[in-house]
Design a protein around this motif. Structure first.
Motif, mmCIF file in Angstrom:
data_model
loop_
_atom_site.group_PDB
_atom_site.id
_atom_site.type_symbol
_atom_site.label_atom_id
_atom_site.label_comp_id
_atom_site.label_asym_id
_atom_site.label_seq_id
_atom_site.Cartn_x
_atom_site.Cartn_y
_atom_site.Cartn_z
ATOM 1 N N ASP A 185 0.835 -1.209 0.000
ATOM 2 C CA ASP A 185 0.000 0.000 0.000
ATOM 3 C C ASP A 185 0.874 1.266 0.000
ATOM 4 N N THR A 186 1.320 1.649 -1.195
ATOM 5 C CA THR A 186 2.135 2.863 -1.356
ATOM 6 C C THR A 186 1.597 3.630 -2.573
ATOM 7 N N PRO A 187 2.083 4.851 -2.782
ATOM 8 C CA PRO A 187 1.640 5.612 -3.963
ATOM 9 C C PRO A 187 1.874 4.872 -5.286
ATOM 10 N N MET A 188 2.825 3.951 -5.322
ATOM 11 C CA MET A 188 3.055 3.195 -6.563
ATOM 12 C C MET A 188 1.805 2.440 -6.991
ATOM 13 N N ASN A 189 0.980 2.096 -6.019
ATOM 14 C CA ASN A 189 -0.227 1.314 -6.318
ATOM 15 C C ASN A 189 -1.503 2.124 -6.173
ATOM 16 N N ASP A 190 -1.392 3.431 -6.270
ATOM 17 C CA ASP A 190 -2.589 4.271 -6.171
ATOM 18 C C ASP A 190 -3.632 3.808 -7.180
ATOM 19 N N GLY A 191 -4.839 3.619 -6.717
ATOM 20 C CA GLY A 191 -5.924 3.234 -7.624
ATOM 21 C C GLY A 191 -6.100 1.735 -7.743
ATOM 22 N N LEU A 192 -5.169 0.969 -7.158
ATOM 23 C CA LEU A 192 -5.291 -0.494 -7.220
ATOM 24 C C LEU A 192 -6.207 -0.951 -6.091
ATOM 25 N N THR A 193 -7.422 -1.321 -6.433
ATOM 26 C CA THR A 193 -8.392 -1.627 -5.372
ATOM 27 C C THR A 193 -8.774 -3.095 -5.340
ATOM 28 N N ASP A 194 -8.388 -3.853 -6.378
ATOM 29 C CA ASP A 194 -8.858 -5.241 -6.456
ATOM 30 C C ASP A 194 -7.814 -6.246 -5.953
ATOM 31 N N GLN A 195 -6.765 -5.757 -5.278
ATOM 32 C CA GLN A 195 -5.707 -6.646 -4.785
ATOM 33 C C GLN A 195 -5.522 -6.429 -3.293
ATOM 34 N N PRO A 196 -5.258 -7.502 -2.542
ATOM 35 C CA PRO A 196 -4.858 -7.287 -1.153
ATOM 36 C C PRO A 196 -3.487 -6.620 -1.122
ATOM 37 N N LEU A 197 -3.320 -5.645 -0.257
ATOM 38 C CA LEU A 197 -2.066 -4.884 -0.210
ATOM 39 C C LEU A 197 -1.364 -5.108 1.128
ATOM 40 N N ASN A 198 -0.044 -5.299 1.079
ATOM 41 C CA ASN A 198 0.748 -5.336 2.319
ATOM 42 C C ASN A 198 0.754 -3.955 2.957
ATOM 43 N N ASP A 199 0.909 -3.942 4.268
ATOM 44 C CA ASP A 199 1.184 -2.696 4.998
ATOM 45 C C ASP A 199 2.696 -2.426 4.878
ATOM 46 N N PRO A 200 3.107 -1.233 4.385
ATOM 47 C CA PRO A 200 4.542 -0.944 4.255
ATOM 48 C C PRO A 200 5.308 -1.145 5.563
ATOM 49 N N ALA A 201 4.670 -0.896 6.687
ATOM 50 C CA ALA A 201 5.343 -1.062 7.985
ATOM 51 C C ALA A 201 5.732 -2.530 8.202
ATOM 52 N N THR A 206 2.455 -14.399 -0.621
ATOM 53 C CA THR A 206 2.451 -14.496 -2.088
ATOM 54 C C THR A 206 3.876 -14.646 -2.600
ATOM 55 N N THR A 207 4.770 -13.823 -2.084
ATOM 56 C CA THR A 207 6.170 -13.848 -2.540
ATOM 57 C C THR A 207 6.828 -15.181 -2.186
#
Ligand SMILES: NC(=O)c1ccc[n+]([C@@H]2O[C@H](COP(=O)([O-])OP(=O)(O)OC[C@H]3O[C@@H](n4cnc5c(N)ncnc54)[C@H](OP(=O)(O)O)[C@@H]3O)[C@@H](O)[C@H]2O)c1
Length: 227
Positions: free
Chosen positions: A174-190, A212-213
């Motif tokens: 969940d960073t600005p690189m993925n702005d607008g990406l709403t259909d994927q689960p996102l890691n917390d950067p922390a 996933t990785t």
């Protein structure tokens, strides 16, 4: 094994989502000083943070940074870009730009800081991606696959000289690189940065920051379209 506590850390792309977190957690972990390198540095309101102007595609700026930040123990090659576009029909300039930033940036920074890192028995962290191993990121995947290979090669050269070389791999975060990406689960950067610094402390050469990785990495031995 490299401790953040009392270390001098340099983070590229420090204003970004993960970059800000690398700076924040270095400070929380007791770093003596953090160089927050960015194209447009900002004030961090902490005397331990030294803002540094650095475009990682500018070779002379990299050389200058290595002179100005001659006390670095841990180099975090975090800056990166993502460009859309097909390999066959997309703009070649976008593919080249990703290689300049995502591959040559970390490679040239590591070369410039290597004498200091060897003297300090320090560490390099290269932030790659799960897309180092999945081609559907197109030009971005090419650049991150190349960074994976560069990281492995740098370890062969630097580890015998006492430098820890860490490749960090992560899926959508969940960073600005993925702005607008709403259909994927996102890691917390922390969580991602905590896992990377934990791997550094434990002496690991590779950090797989999420499930996933880990699954994609484990599947690397599968052969596509095998007879
Ligand atoms: N977010 C994800 O899902 C994800 C997944 C896997 C890997 N990664 C990797 O994680 C790293 C951090 O990305 P992020 O997610 O935090 O994205 P982000 O928020 O977009 O941050 C990227 C940072 O890189 C900086 N940057 C770009 N080009 C640069 C250059 N030529 N010189 C110096 N700095 C430059 C940007 O600076 P400006 O502010 O000046 O534009 C920005 O601060 C990248 O290497 C990325 O490829 C991210």
């Amino acid at each position: 094994m490299t401790e953040i506590s009392d270390a001098v850390v340099l983070v590229t792309g420090a204003n970004g989502g993960l970059g800000t977190e690398f700076v924040r957690q270095a400070l929380a972990g007791g770093a003596k000083k953090v160089y927050a390198a960015a194209r447009s540095p900002r004030d961090w309101g902490d005397p331990r943070v030294v803002p540094l102007v650095l475009d990682v595609t500018d070779e002379s700026a990299i050389e200058r940074a290595a002179r100005d930040a001659a006390d670095v123990d841990v180099l975090v090659n975090n800056a990166g870009i993502l460009r859309q576009g097909d390999l066959v029909t997309g703009d070649v300039a976008d593919i080249r730009a990703q290689l300049e930033t995502n591959l040559f940036g970390p490679l040239l920074l590591t070369r410039a800081f290597a004498p200091r890192l060897v003297a300090a028995k320090g560490a390099v962290i290269n932030v790659a991606s799960v897309l180092s191993w999945l081609a559907w990121g197109k030009g971005y995947s090419i650049s991150k696959a190349a960074l994976w290979s560069a990281t492995e090669g740098l370890r062969l050269e630097l580890e015998p000289q006492g430098v820890q070389v860490v490749g960090a791999y992560l899926a959508f975060t969940d960073t600005p690189m993925n702005d607008g990406l709403t259909d994927q689960p996102l890691n917390d950067p922390a969580d991602v940065v905590a896992a990377i610094y934990d791997g550094l402390r434990r002496g690991h050469g590779e950090v797989l920051a999420d499930e996933t990785t880990r699954a994609v990495r484990a599947g690397l031995s599968r052969v596509a379209n095998a007879a």
